[in-house]
Design an enzyme around this catalytic site. Structure first.
Site, PDB file in Angstrom:
ATOM      1  N   HIS A  80       0.866  -1.188   0.000  1.00  0.00           N
ATOM      2  CA  HIS A  80       0.000   0.000   0.000  1.00  0.00           C
ATOM      3  C   HIS A  80       0.895   1.229   0.000  1.00  0.00           C
ATOM      4  O   HIS A  80       1.574   1.515   0.989  1.00  0.00           O
ATOM      5  CB  HIS A  80      -0.914   0.012   1.224  1.00  0.00           C
ATOM      6  CG  HIS A  80      -1.719   1.279   1.330  1.00  0.00           C
ATOM      7  ND1 HIS A  80      -2.584   1.696   0.347  1.00  0.00           N
ATOM      8  CD2 HIS A  80      -1.767   2.237   2.294  1.00  0.00           C
ATOM      9  CE1 HIS A  80      -3.140   2.832   0.695  1.00  0.00           C
ATOM     10  NE2 HIS A  80      -2.660   3.194   1.875  1.00  0.00           N
ATOM     11  N   ASP A  82       1.054   5.080  -0.271  1.00  0.00           N
ATOM     12  CA  ASP A  82       0.364   6.370  -0.205  1.00  0.00           C
ATOM     13  C   ASP A  82       1.000   7.369  -1.158  1.00  0.00           C
ATOM     14  O   ASP A  82       2.224   7.559  -1.150  1.00  0.00           O
ATOM     15  CB  ASP A  82       0.422   6.933   1.208  1.00  0.00           C
ATOM     16  CG  ASP A  82      -0.467   6.169   2.173  1.00  0.00           C
ATOM     17  OD1 ASP A  82      -1.674   6.080   1.906  1.00  0.00           O
ATOM     18  OD2 ASP A  82       0.059   5.654   3.181  1.00  0.00           O
ATOM     19  N   ASP A 204      -7.553   1.587   2.503  1.00  0.00           N
ATOM     20  CA  ASP A 204      -7.137   2.510   3.557  1.00  0.00           C
ATOM     21  C   ASP A 204      -8.075   3.691   3.814  1.00  0.00           C
ATOM     22  O   ASP A 204      -8.032   4.260   4.896  1.00  0.00           O
ATOM     23  CB  ASP A 204      -5.732   3.041   3.249  1.00  0.00           C
ATOM     24  CG  ASP A 204      -5.062   3.685   4.458  1.00  0.00           C
ATOM     25  OD1 ASP A 204      -5.422   3.323   5.594  1.00  0.00           O
ATOM     26  OD2 ASP A 204      -4.185   4.548   4.281  1.00  0.00           O
ATOM     27  N   HIS A 455      -6.266   9.770  -0.482  1.00  0.00           N
ATOM     28  CA  HIS A 455      -6.968   9.762   0.798  1.00  0.00           C
ATOM     29  C   HIS A 455      -6.161  10.358   1.950  1.00  0.00           C
ATOM     30  O   HIS A 455      -6.669  10.401   3.086  1.00  0.00           O
ATOM     31  CB  HIS A 455      -7.424   8.336   1.153  1.00  0.00           C
ATOM     32  CG  HIS A 455      -6.320   7.330   1.235  1.00  0.00           C
ATOM     33  ND1 HIS A 455      -5.917   6.601   0.148  1.00  0.00           N
ATOM     34  CD2 HIS A 455      -5.534   6.935   2.264  1.00  0.00           C
ATOM     35  CE1 HIS A 455      -4.940   5.786   0.500  1.00  0.00           C
ATOM     36  NE2 HIS A 455      -4.685   5.976   1.783  1.00  0.00           N
TER      37      HIS A 455
END
Length: 977
Positions: A80, A82, A204, A455
């Site tokens: 994951h 970001d 997430d 996000h």
């Protein structure tokens, strides 16, 4: 259609090369092992360039075989990444600033590709196209061919596929569609059908919006997986085996158009406890040499089987999924894959002794395929997954408002890019990209906007230096876009006069209008209908003459300014659809500031609404008596509480009291009411001539912290509307959802935070209503709010906090700047309309679009069109639309797709139930839509423009019947009692 005979375990995902006659080429047949058992598959072949075709099979042969009558555990290796959070996008990609967080995306992709090549059984999924795009550009041609082979064979699979994994609470649907389109287009053009994701993957984001699910369904996704949901919701779903469900994501689209299978992952997005083998983890590796004292295979297998069987109890089929990875993992992929290889080998070896557990490398699409083949019925959900709490006093509702200045800047940037820059590039053609002002570029702005949807970007949950980087990217993108806009306006108007952009009008700064005695204002309207819009310009004179494009005088007034200039010039403009008009402004008189705005006592109005604190403006369209915004604040919890030590922070909203503190109150009423509640809170209440909306312009900051208390400032409207605890908020700016205080539609809520637990995201509007009246509030950015008391609607405007909320960002939300070193000052607008409920949407739908896609103002110095200088502005008026769009239809997208084609999106903007006048289907004639474009042909695509609409196929899912739901809730009732 072709009937193909091929083996069950033939590892070919979707890209068969065949001749134009439909025969399979020999090189494909030669790959089929003759000894394998034969079985039939149906594929649909889509003819593409070069006479080759691709097979869009609904069953993916790249998926490893599963075993019937066993528990099949799908291990999904993933990372994951970001697109900004604790570090900037660039820092994350290159692995810079590891003193903040050790993470380097380029090394992750390098390492994963290397390890996939070492074992064809291994699988990996990747999500964030923003990072993959960068990495791909740096690869050699041979490496690119290697990666394409991995993708074609299904060993490297893209999921989600957008430029980023967008936030679901604070993003506007138009910007989400754009960033998804950008990422999916790159995958389509680079990898073809094999690169097209089948699964949406939002592991997430901090709550999940119904409109996101609707968009994913319309983009062609078969399913959707996420990691976070409310702790009470998860407990109920685990008990009733409803962690996998069918989400009906629209009450207007005919099922199954917006139906989306949705799965809730078992461990958020992390591996099971004790099975993390990344270099960032501390779990022991599998030590499988029996001659060593620390041999642990038996213990690892025992623990894994216990976890698998425990997980299977709370899911519905004999297939379960485990996410093997987490934040920025697989930088050294060998650690993961070496241990996963061993885990699969040793667990499956026990099948010879009667074990009923089968472990395999898998992907979300392979897992979803097995759920679909189970042919079960699934619980139906029709609301959304907000608000999200991970514990009794930990509601993630603060980020709905966090960093309000960045949220506003993102919304303005969306308007500048999505409509102004994109539309003018189409309307003016090649002249926009190369003209008198240089080479125009919209791609820089598109990428900046796409990254801003992440996000941890527009959500306001990033570190301060990362928030600054997002804003810098938007500013740089807009500078590049301005060249394109200037070229376009020059081509359409016939004038090459220099155009200026006053980007600081929100703080009443525009050097040209403050210093020039004569200037013109060009107003471009991006909406496909005429717009009337108030223009407020900082000036230093006391009297001005304003003329429209026909030379006709326009009413204007000068008032005392609250910004840096002495005064403010106010007038209303009328702009044509998809076009511009030009106004000329001439200084008539210098001198002292005008007298203060006249005050008069409000006149009583015959209305059924009860008077609270009245601040009423009287106009023909707005006859109401309601509370003038009661500016109040919640003191943020510092964590010193008997119930919980959780403080408010960037994510969490947790006031230390359920009663807000009133900052001040005042009552007066005129055409423009200016109120000062405190030195750091003020408001202007305006009602423009012929307007159906009341404007509340608020200014908050610097929020004082001398008392060592963080504060969250709200505005609250109290009315006598009989709401019975119900209120309504939008989902990503599109469909409206009904809310109820202290209630959740799918479980019996145990409310532990009466304020924060009743806050919902408001992206563009919210309303309260009864049978007689509806009060709608349209916002200019994403904010949080709720209806804590009957007849009341409150919206959070600003937050300044002194403690970190321990959710990873590692710093308090305490914004300052060079201009405001004592604390950030934020200004914004709320538009209020009061209507009868059956017709309220006819007003608030177009009003919200006007705020989201506002007119663009550009300025030129000098007279508008003196007789001797016609060349300065030859055409002060332009309209790009030749036929009126029906009121129900909104022009969502008009952008250049390639040299010869344009991407057009039209949407019906009314829900099926909200308007007797505009909720009906409508017909649009595309041939007559544009005045300067000739439509040669039209081909319909899906929402994300990466599939032809008539070729888009999705899995069909069967919802539970009403009887099934009744039985479920009866069972839940008895468990509760």
């Amino acid at each position: 259609w072709f009937r193909l005979s091929m083996p069950a375990e033939f590892c070919l995902r979707c890209c068969l090369t065949v001749s134009t006659e439909g025969t399979i080429l020999p090189e494909v047949l030669s790959r089929v092992p003759a000894a394998h058992k034969q079985m039939s598959y149906d594929f649909r072949f889509i003819f593409q360039h070069g006479g080759q075709v691709a097979a869009a099979g609904r069953r993916s042969p790249s998926c490893h075989a599963t075993k019937p009558n066993m528990l099949n555990v799908h291990l999904v290796p993933h990372t994951h990444d970001d697109v900004g959070w604790l570090k900037t996008v660039d820092q994350y990609f290159y692995g810079d600033r590891n003193d903040i967080q050790h993470a380097g995306v380029q090394y992750i992709l390098d390492s994963v590709v290397d390890q996939l090549l070492k074992n064809p059984d291994r699988r990996f999924i990747y999500v964030e196209t923003a990072f993959f795009y960068r990495w791909w550009k740096q690869q050699s041609s041979s490496m690119q061919q290697t990666v394409k082979k991995l993708v074609n064979e299904g060993r490297l699979e893209f999921v989600n596929g957008g430029w980023c994994m967008s936030d679901e609470a604070t993003t506007h649907y138009s910007a989400v569609i754009d960033q998804m389109t950008m990422g999916l287009r790159f995958l389509n053009e680079t990898f073809g059908p094999c690169g097209r994701p089948r699964v949406a993957w939002h592991i997430d984001p901090f709550g999940h919006a119904r409109e996101h699910a609707s968009m994913f369904a319309q983009m062609g996704y078969d399913g959707f997986f996420f990691g976070r949901l409310d702790y009470q919701d998860r407990a109920r779903r685990r008990r009733d085996k409803e962690q996998e469900l069918l989400w009906r994501a629209s009450d207007s689209l005919t099922p199954p158009m917006a139906d989306l299978f949705t799965g809730i992952l078992p461990n958020g997005y992390n591996p099971p406890e004790g099975f993390c083998w990344d270099q960032s983890c501390d779990d022991p590796p599998i030590r499988d040499d029996p001659d060593l004292e620390d041999y642990n295979v038996d213990d690892v297998v025992r623990r894994f089987l216990a976890i698998a069987n425990s997980q299977a109890i709370v899911y519905k089929t004999d297939h379960i999924i485990m996410t093997m990875g987490s934040d920025f993992q697989y930088e050294n992929a060998n650690l993961w894959y070496k241990n996963l290889d061993k885990l699969i080998h040793y667990v499956n070896a026990l099948q010879a002794n009667g074990s009923k557990v089968n472990v395999l490398y898998s992907t979300p699409s392979c897992y979803l395929q097995e759920l679909h083949r189970a042919n079960l019925t699934w619980a139906l959900k029709m609301d959304d997954f907000f608000p999200y709490a991970d514990d009794a006093h930990d509601f993630w509702t603060g980020y709905f408002t966090s960093r309000p200045a960045l949220k506003r800047y993102e919304r303005i940037s969306n308007s500048n890019l999505q409509v102004t820059c994109n539309q003018l590039e189409v309307l003016s053609g090649p002249a926009s990209r190369k003209g008198p002002f240089g080479e125009g570029d919209s791609q820089t702005m598109k990428k900046a906007m796409a990254v801003a949807q992440h996000h941890d970007a527009v959500s306001g949950t990033e570190k301060q230096h990362v928030a600054n980087d997002y804003a810098r990217r938007l500013a740089h993108g807009w500078q590049r876009c301005q060249v394109l806009v200037s070229n376009s306006l020059a081509a359409l108007s016939g004038s090459s006069a220099e155009r200026m952009y006053c980007d600081n009008l929100n703080i009443s700064v525009c050097p040209l209008t403050e210093s020039s005695k004569k200037f013109s204002v060009n107003v471009y309207n991006p909406l496909a209908r005429p717009v009337t819009w108030p223009v407020r310009l900082p000036v230093n004179g006391t009297a001005y003459l304003v003329s429209d494009a026909n030379g006709k005088s326009v009413d204007c007034q000068v008032s005392v300014n609250r910004g840096f200039a002495v005064n403010e010039l106010v007038f209303q403009v009328q702009a044509p659809p998809l076009g511009f008009t030009t106004y000329s402004v001439s200084l008539l008189q210098d001198g002292p500031p005008p007298a203060s705005t006249q005050h008069r006592t409000p006149t009583a109005i015959q209305n059924k609404m009860t008077v609270c604190v009245t601040c009423c403006l009287l106009q023909d369209f707005f006859k109401c008596v309601f509370v003038c915004v009661a500016c109040t604040r919640y003191n943020a919890s510092d964590g010193n509480n008997l119930q919980s030590d959780q403080p408010s922070g960037a994510y969490i909203f947790r006031p230390n009291s359920s009663t807000p503190f009133l900052i001040s109150k005042t009552t007066s009423g005129v055409q423009e009411v200016r109120q000062w509640f405190a030195p750091w809170v003020s408001q202007v209440v305006r009602l423009y001539t012929d307007s159906k909306a009341l404007e509340l312009e608020w200014t908050v900051g610097p929020v004082p912290i001398d008392d060592d208390l963080g504060k969250e400032v709200i505005t609250r409207l109290d009315t006598s509307i009989k709401t019975s605890q119900y209120f309504y908020t939008d989902s990503n700016g599109r469909e409206m959802l009904q809310r109820k205080t202290d209630f959740r539609p799918t479980w019996n809520l145990r409310q532990s935070e009466p304020i924060a637990g009743n806050y919902y995201p408001i992206n563009s509007r919210a309303f309260i209503k009864d049978d007689v009246d509806q009060l709608t509030v349209v916002t200019d950015r994403s904010q949080g709010g709720g209806s804590i008391h009957n007849g009341s609607l409150e919206i959070m405007l600003h937050r300044r906090l002194l403690y970190d909320d321990v959710r990873g960002v590692g710093e308090p939300l305490n914004e300052t700047s060079n201009i405001f070193p004592k604390g950030l000052v934020v200004r914004g607008r709320l538009l209020l309309s009061l209507d009868r409920p059956p017709s309220a949407a006819d007003a608030h739908r177009p009003l919200a679009q006007e705020v989201v896609l506002q007119p663009l103002l550009t300025f030129t110095d000098g007279d508008l069109h003196p007789n001797t200088q016609l060349e300065v502005i030859a055409a002060p008026y332009y309209c790009g639309r030749s036929a009126a769009l029906p009121p129900a239809v909104h022009l969502l997208t008009l952008t250049q797709w390639d040299k010869d084609s344009v991407l057009l999106r039209l949407e019906h903007q009314f829900q099926s139930w909200e308007s007797k006048l505009n909720s009906q289907p409508v017909t649009v004639n595309l041939q007559k839509l544009f005045s300067t474009l000739e439509v040669l042909g039209v081909s319909e695509l899906n929402l994300s423009a990466n599939q032809w609409k008539d070729e888009m196929t999705r899995f069909h899912w069967t919802p539970m019947t009403g009887t099934g739901h009744l039985n479920l809730f009866i069972r839940f009732y008895y468990i509760s009692s």
